[in-house]
Design a protein around this motif. Structure first.
Motif, PDB file in Angstrom:
ATOM      1  N   SER A 187       0.842  -1.192   0.000  1.00  0.00           N
ATOM      2  CA  SER A 187       0.000   0.000   0.000  1.00  0.00           C
ATOM      3  C   SER A 187       0.881   1.247   0.000  1.00  0.00           C
ATOM      4  O   SER A 187       2.076   1.188   0.312  1.00  0.00           O
ATOM      5  N   ARG A 188       0.288   2.376  -0.343  1.00  0.00           N
ATOM      6  CA  ARG A 188       1.047   3.636  -0.313  1.00  0.00           C
ATOM      7  C   ARG A 188       1.542   3.932   1.092  1.00  0.00           C
ATOM      8  O   ARG A 188       2.661   4.437   1.262  1.00  0.00           O
ATOM      9  N   GLU A 189       0.724   3.611   2.073  1.00  0.00           N
ATOM     10  CA  GLU A 189       1.122   3.856   3.459  1.00  0.00           C
ATOM     11  C   GLU A 189       2.336   3.006   3.825  1.00  0.00           C
ATOM     12  O   GLU A 189       3.287   3.499   4.451  1.00  0.00           O
ATOM     13  N   ASP A 190       2.307   1.727   3.430  1.00  0.00           N
ATOM     14  CA  ASP A 190       3.445   0.854   3.713  1.00  0.00           C
ATOM     15  C   ASP A 190       4.703   1.347   3.014  1.00  0.00           C
ATOM     16  O   ASP A 190       5.794   1.366   3.598  1.00  0.00           O
ATOM     17  N   GLN A 191       4.573   1.743   1.761  1.00  0.00           N
ATOM     18  CA  GLN A 191       5.727   2.252   1.021  1.00  0.00           C
ATOM     19  C   GLN A 191       6.306   3.492   1.697  1.00  0.00           C
ATOM     20  O   GLN A 191       7.530   3.645   1.810  1.00  0.00           O
ATOM     21  N   ALA A 192       5.412   4.363   2.151  1.00  0.00           N
ATOM     22  CA  ALA A 192       5.866   5.591   2.815  1.00  0.00           C
ATOM     23  C   ALA A 192       6.578   5.274   4.131  1.00  0.00           C
ATOM     24  O   ALA A 192       7.625   5.863   4.446  1.00  0.00           O
ATOM     25  N   ASN A 193       6.027   4.325   4.898  1.00  0.00           N
ATOM     26  CA  ASN A 193       6.644   3.960   6.169  1.00  0.00           C
ATOM     27  C   ASN A 193       8.014   3.326   5.963  1.00  0.00           C
ATOM     28  O   ASN A 193       8.964   3.597   6.707  1.00  0.00           O
ATOM     29  N   LEU A 194       8.131   2.485   4.942  1.00  0.00           N
ATOM     30  CA  LEU A 194       9.419   1.852   4.648  1.00  0.00           C
ATOM     31  C   LEU A 194      10.441   2.889   4.185  1.00  0.00           C
ATOM     32  O   LEU A 194      11.606   2.858   4.586  1.00  0.00           O
ATOM     33  N   ALA A 195       9.982   3.814   3.351  1.00  0.00           N
ATOM     34  CA  ALA A 195      10.885   4.856   2.851  1.00  0.00           C
ATOM     35  C   ALA A 195      11.367   5.752   3.994  1.00  0.00           C
ATOM     36  O   ALA A 195      12.556   6.101   4.067  1.00  0.00           O
ATOM     37  N   GLN A 196      10.466   6.091   4.877  1.00  0.00           N
ATOM     38  CA  GLN A 196      10.831   6.947   6.011  1.00  0.00           C
ATOM     39  C   GLN A 196      11.862   6.255   6.908  1.00  0.00           C
ATOM     40  O   GLN A 196      12.754   6.905   7.464  1.00  0.00           O
ATOM     41  N   ALA A 197      11.739   4.930   7.024  1.00  0.00           N
ATOM     42  CA  ALA A 197      12.670   4.178   7.861  1.00  0.00           C
ATOM     43  C   ALA A 197      13.969   3.854   7.134  1.00  0.00           C
ATOM     44  O   ALA A 197      14.892   3.307   7.744  1.00  0.00           O
ATOM     45  N   GLY A 198      14.044   4.168   5.843  1.00  0.00           N
ATOM     46  CA  GLY A 198      15.255   3.885   5.087  1.00  0.00           C
ATOM     47  C   GLY A 198      15.423   2.416   4.736  1.00  0.00           C
ATOM     48  O   GLY A 198      16.549   1.931   4.536  1.00  0.00           O
ATOM     49  N   ILE A 199      14.300   1.684   4.635  1.00  0.00           N
ATOM     50  CA  ILE A 199      14.336   0.257   4.312  1.00  0.00           C
ATOM     51  C   ILE A 199      14.247   0.085   2.803  1.00  0.00           C
ATOM     52  O   ILE A 199      13.334   0.606   2.148  1.00  0.00           O
ATOM     53  N   GLU A 200      15.189  -0.656   2.253  1.00  0.00           N
ATOM     54  CA  GLU A 200      15.221  -0.888   0.804  1.00  0.00           C
ATOM     55  C   GLU A 200      14.175  -1.935   0.424  1.00  0.00           C
ATOM     56  O   GLU A 200      13.988  -2.938   1.130  1.00  0.00           O
TER      57      GLU A 200
END
Length: 308
Positions: A187-200
């Motif tokens: 989901s967009r929310e999951d993608q945003a959370n991963l990006a914020q955490a710096g997870i590839e």
């Protein structure tokens, strides 16, 4: 303690992992007539060394913990039988369990059958080697601390994979989430959370992993990635089929629904440990087992089954 029907156990415990053995110790000390049947597949036995189980400052291997618990149970007269309970039936308040050499009858049953982790693509002998070395791990709650600042891969996607990757992020800034079978469906929310955490985020499919020295090699599409450790986040199979045969209430995943005293929705059937809905931790399983065993004793006393 006199009882009618001498061949009817007060309690049949199915499973001799931490929950089953803890319950057996309690039940034996309550002087109940019991039997433990174990298929020999406790997930705890796979743990090379746990460091979050209180009382063992240097850690303890899962197999050693189980051996100590079994020895303690045997000291109180517990009979642990190796074997598989093939089916479970209930009639007129008595459970009948089918095992290889016949039938066992009991007034109550405690299920402590646990779960089986779904493993990634990896040869069995490599799986065992990687697990023993800590290059492959299944429980970030148990051992995330041990991979602090390591290069970590999480094999998974969607809610389960995302949550595990975010959980491990507090231990290391170098986390990669790899889809096991194809492209991620995030989901967009999951993608945003991963990006914020710096997870590839890496799309699959994820090929058969292998060990090279101290590293885990993970093939993905046209690339080959290298990690210090890999966490599969692929879910698990709940060993609740015996309870489901009796119509016990369960979650969508198959975890048994229990009340605050570990009673399932089937009278006389109890559950403790990972097979019940809750936190998959050894200490938690042992606590549930103590509650379940005490409840079994008290419920039998209320029905006057202990005094016949």
């Amino acid at each position: 303690m006199a009882k009618d029907d001498e061949d009817v156990l007060d309690c049949l415990v199915i499973g001799a992992g931490p929950a089953g053995l803890t319950a057996a110790i309690y039940l034996a000390r309550f002087r109940l007539q019991l039997r433990v049947v174990d298929a020999g597949k406790s997930r705890a036995a796979m743990i090379p060394r746990m460091h979050n189980h209180a009382g063992f400052p240097g850690g303890i291997a899962g197999s050693e913990l189980l051996a100590r618990m079994r020895k303690q149970a045997v000291l109180f007269g517990v009979n642990v039988t190796a074997g598989l309970v093939e089916s479970l039936a209930l009639k007129d308040g008595i459970f009948t369990a089918r095992v290889a050499d016949g039938l066992l009858r009991a007034r109550t049953v405690l299920l402590a059958t646990g779960v089986v982790n779904n493993s990634p693509r990896i040869a069995p002998e490599i799986h065992e080697t990687a697990l023993a070395r800590g290059q492959l791990r299944y429980c970030p709650v148990c051992d995330g601390f041990e991979v602090t600042d390591k290069r970590i891969a999480v094999i998974g996607t969607q809610t389960h994979g995302v949550n595990e990757a975010l959980f491990l992020r507090m231990y290391s800034p170098d986390i990669t989430l790899i889809a096991p079978d194809g492209e991620h469906a995030l989901s967009r929310e999951d993608q945003a959370n991963l990006a914020q955490a710096g997870i590839e985020i890496v799309h699959g499919p994820c090929g058969a992993m292998r060990v090279e020295g101290e590293r885990m090699i993970v093939p993905v599409r046209d690339a080959t990635l290298t990690f210090d450790t890999v966490y599969p986040a692929l879910g698990s199979v709940i060993r609740s089929e015996l309870a489901l045969m009796l119509g016990a209430e369960a979650s969508e995943e198959g975890c048994l629904v229990v009340d605050s005293h570990q009673r399932t929705s089937v009278p006389g059937l109890y559950a403790a440990g990972d097979v019940a809905r809750g936190l998959d931790q050894i200490s938690h399983a042992m606590g549930e087992a103590g509650v379940a065993a005490t409840t079994i004793r008290n419920d039998l006393a209320k029905s006057r089954a202990l005094y016949r």
